[in-house]
Write an enzyme that holds these catalytic residues in place. Sequence first.
Site, PDB file in Angstrom:
ATOM      1  N   LYS A 102       0.860  -1.190   0.000  1.00  0.00           N
ATOM      2  CA  LYS A 102       0.000   0.000   0.000  1.00  0.00           C
ATOM      3  C   LYS A 102       0.885   1.224   0.000  1.00  0.00           C
ATOM      4  CE  LYS A 102      -4.030   1.968   0.215  1.00  0.00           C
ATOM      5  NZ  LYS A 102      -3.559   2.789  -0.905  1.00  0.00           N
ATOM      6  N   LYS A 138       5.468   1.938  -3.067  1.00  0.00           N
ATOM      7  CA  LYS A 138       5.410   3.303  -3.616  1.00  0.00           C
ATOM      8  C   LYS A 138       5.696   3.218  -5.104  1.00  0.00           C
ATOM      9  CE  LYS A 138       4.666   7.518  -1.965  1.00  0.00           C
ATOM     10  NZ  LYS A 138       3.705   7.881  -0.922  1.00  0.00           N
ATOM     11  N   GLY A 177      -2.969   8.102  -4.428  1.00  0.00           N
ATOM     12  CA  GLY A 177      -2.392   9.320  -4.966  1.00  0.00           C
ATOM     13  C   GLY A 177      -1.228   9.812  -4.123  1.00  0.00           C
ATOM     14  N   ASP A 178      -0.484  10.745  -4.671  1.00  0.00           N
ATOM     15  CA  ASP A 178       0.617  11.418  -3.961  1.00  0.00           C
ATOM     16  C   ASP A 178       0.832  12.720  -4.717  1.00  0.00           C
ATOM     17  OD1 ASP A 178       2.766  10.855  -1.772  1.00  0.00           O
ATOM     18  OD2 ASP A 178       3.954  11.586  -3.454  1.00  0.00           O
ATOM     19  N   THR A 221      -4.780  13.236   5.665  1.00  0.00           N
ATOM     20  CA  THR A 221      -3.388  13.455   6.074  1.00  0.00           C
ATOM     21  C   THR A 221      -3.269  14.721   6.907  1.00  0.00           C
ATOM     22  OG1 THR A 221      -2.641  12.365   4.041  1.00  0.00           O
ATOM     23  CG2 THR A 221      -1.008  13.631   5.269  1.00  0.00           C
ATOM     24  N   ASN A 252      -2.964  19.755  -0.927  1.00  0.00           N
ATOM     25  CA  ASN A 252      -3.979  19.018  -0.182  1.00  0.00           C
ATOM     26  C   ASN A 252      -3.671  18.927   1.312  1.00  0.00           C
ATOM     27  OD1 ASN A 252      -4.709  16.109   0.932  1.00  0.00           O
ATOM     28  ND2 ASN A 252      -6.283  16.636  -0.538  1.00  0.00           N
ATOM     29  N   SER A 397      -6.957   5.557   3.666  1.00  0.00           N
ATOM     30  CA  SER A 397      -6.937   4.697   2.482  1.00  0.00           C
ATOM     31  C   SER A 397      -7.271   3.261   2.873  1.00  0.00           C
ATOM     32  CB  SER A 397      -5.552   4.732   1.813  1.00  0.00           C
ATOM     33  OG  SER A 397      -5.376   5.915   1.077  1.00  0.00           O
TER      34      SER A 397
END
Length: 465
Positions: A102, A138, A177-178, A221, A252, A397
């Site tokens: 993840k 990642k 997402g990132d 986050t 974000n 998530s």
Amino acid sequence: MSTTLTPPGVKTPAEYVDQVMAIVKAKNPAEPEFHQAVQEVFDSLRLVLQRHPEYKEAKILERITEPERVMMFRVPWFDDRGEIQVNRGFRIEMNSAIGPYKGGLRFHPSVNLGILKFLAFEQVFKNSLTTLPMGGGKGGSDFDPKGKSDNEVMRFCQSFMTELQRHIGPDTDVPAGDIGVGGREIGFLFGQYKRIRNEFTGVLTGKGLGWGGSLIRPEATGYGCVYFAQEMLKSRNDSLEGKLCLVSGSGNVSQYTVEKLLDLGAKPVSWSDSNGVIYDPDGIDREKLAWVIELKNARRGRIREYADKFKKAIFIPTDVKLDHNPLWAIKADCAFPSATQNEINAKDAKTMIENGVKVVSEGANMPSTLEATKLFLEAKILYGPAKAANAGGVATSGLEMSQNSMRLSWTREEVDDRLHKIMIAIHKNCYDTAKEYGTPGNLVNGANIGGFIKVANAMMDQGLV
């Protein structure tokens, strides 16, 4: 180079750690971010190896620093002029001892193997701390979505997913997402996965609310980072009420950090992006926050426009030649670094401590250098390392994965309540573990050791795989 990972004669935990660290550097040259992330964890694990020599015998450190799988692939696509463009795609599947891989996908020109390995390594321990069954991974690409049309982004995402889909799945590897990968990109990626695999599954998180996404996921986050700061302050019978707060970034994480700070009575006073820093002495209120959300999310504008709109605010351009970040020179009580890795160096940390900053809660991944982290710990300020403080995003998530598996959606209040309880549990784990291993208040040790032991024990249980 010899393939023997622990040479004969290595006896003490400190010698063993140093030997493995030297091997990591030799096997992964020119990857300073990965070296930094491993070194930070290893510095804490010296304490563990004294009590648990079985980890040394099972070569856990050698195994945990070696990705289980690394994918690197070509991503060809057509731009709007009909010209062929070629980018490079990656997925690092680091460790699956406690659950499916993840971790996010990052689309940014700076993406390379070393940065993604550092992020995947950090993700292993962060995911372990969340209390949820998730391994660490990642991925991403050196593609830059900035300045691209929606059609160009779609064509790139479809090409990227055409290869990535071979390696992921709801019980195998679940990307999110990132940086550079928001709702638009997740939508295009999911659509292509569904088209190729002919299945509607929870293979990505951060999805739209109408097709499997979770409430609170965009906020998670930032909210979680503030919840963690709140718990740190509670340990000293204090609160965020009335505190002056520095927040870096304007994306974000930063936006929802500011929102939750306002909810809890704090006064955020800063933003930043790659062009410079905004300082608003009047504080950022909900009207100003809404304006920034519209600026960054809808118009994709630059933060300097804030000073044009709100006249008392000051814009400080970023000079790459400077050896410090002007944002961290602003006097405040709390700091929430939420932009990118290594944005706080030793000089910044020294300035922050001298200016009276008492709390640092990291919203970005590894935003403080090793030297800065050392200064924070020596000053005994409340310091929440990223793998603990910013774990709210991946925790939510994980909650999205749970909802997908059950084919239902929880309410906003229910998800936020679960997130809040997870952040309380993460802080308690870090706090109690730091105390148990003789370093009370050192949440870096607490996070590294707490995250490591769960994964190491799972690896021991599952044999040599």
